[in-house]
Design a protein around this motif. Structure first.
Motif, short mmCIF file in Angstrom:
data_model
loop_
_atom_site.label_atom_id
_atom_site.label_comp_id
_atom_site.label_asym_id
_atom_site.label_seq_id
_atom_site.Cartn_x
_atom_site.Cartn_y
_atom_site.Cartn_z
N PRO A 47 0.88 -1.20 0.13
CA PRO A 47 0.14 -0.13 0.05
C PRO A 47 1.10 1.14 0.10
N PRO A 48 0.18 2.34 -0.49
CA PRO A 48 1.22 3.61 -0.38
C PRO A 48 1.76 3.94 1.23
N GLY A 49 2.87 4.41 1.06
CA GLY A 49 3.44 4.86 2.32
C GLY A 49 4.02 3.40 3.30
N TRP A 50 3.99 2.27 2.45
CA TRP A 50 4.77 1.40 3.07
C TRP A 50 5.75 0.76 2.34
N THR A 51 6.96 0.15 2.95
CA THR A 51 7.85 -0.54 2.31
C THR A 51 8.31 -1.70 2.77
#
Length: 256
Positions: A31-35
């Motif tokens: 998801p956006p904002g995750w790595t």
């Protein structure tokens, strides 16, 4: 960026299996904002994984004394920077989207602190074999997993190698349990007593079956005296945690 830490203990790996595991991780869409970061921890000090795997800042290699899989996983846990910790064994394969589903289960369900998913066995001939007794998709209440495990000759209703858990809960429990085999069962059972979990019916892992795996049929993993000892210890710890649970009005001060 928020981080999910994937932990892989390494010992005498089959190069093609380890590279396949890496490919399955690299293909994940978060998801956006995750790595993600991959804590590749060798049980020993040969640097074999560093030679085999490509250069990638997200891959964090570590070595140490030969001490077994539980110690190796815990050394990786000590280096993990993510708020979530995901298990991945060196010969298994993540399915598409599983990390995103793990993140969703742990961030979109109040009070959920660990999650597991459906597994298919990956046989030597390439066939995928499933199971008939998976629990229902959704939240697992504290005690559900333990009760099933106790009533079914120490067989879990969910597969511990698919575990994704909040790092603070894993650390509070001492990480993977220091027993010779079933260390992932020890952590899962303990976590399942203290906090809500989640089971995702979507297949999250292909669990490779091959003669060289540590838990292969007929291996020392199933030696009767040792197996009984570690099952008894896992069970005793779980019951002690349940008793402690009851002294704090049935809840722990765990925060998302």
């Amino acid at each position: 960026m928020r981080t999910i830490s994937v932990i892989t203990p390494i010992y005498n790996p089959q190069p093609e299996y380890l590279l396949a595991a890496h490919e399955s991780l690299q293909a994940q869409k978060l998801p956006p904002g995750w790595t993600w970061e991959w804590l590749v921890q060798e049980d020993g000090n040969t640097d074999v994984a560093e030679v085999l795997l490509p250069l990638d800042d997200r891959i964090k290699h570590g070595t140490g004394r030969h001490g077994g899989v539980a110690i190796t996983r815990n050394l990786a846990l000590s280096r993990a920077s993510g708020e979530l910790v995901k298990n991945l064994d060196q010969d298994d394969l993540l399915t598409a989207g599983v990390l995103a589903r793990d993140i969703a289960a742990l961030t979109e369900n109040d009070g959920v602190h660990w999650t597991t998913s459906r597994v298919l066995d990956l046989m030597p001939d390439g066939k995928l074999v499933g199971f008939d007794n998976d629990p229902k998709h959704g939240v697992l209440e504290p005690g559900d997993v333990l009760k099933h495990w106790q009533e079914h000759n120490f067989r879990l209703p969910v597969h511990p190698t698919t575990l994704c858990i909040r790092r603070d809960l894993a650390v509070m429990l001492g990480g993977w349990m220091a027993v010779p085999g079933s260390d992932d069962t020890g952590l899962l059972v303990a976590a399942s007593v203290l906090a809500n979990g989640f089971f995702d019916e979507t297949v999250g892992l292909h669990y490779r079956k091959w003669p060289g795996q540590e838990s292969a049929a007929g291996s020392k993993h199933y030696e009767a005296v040792e197996w009984t000892a570690r099952m008894n210890l896992i069970n005793e710890r779980a019951k002690a945690l349940q008793n402690l649970w009851s002294t704090v009005a049935g809840r722990w001060m765990l925060t998302p």
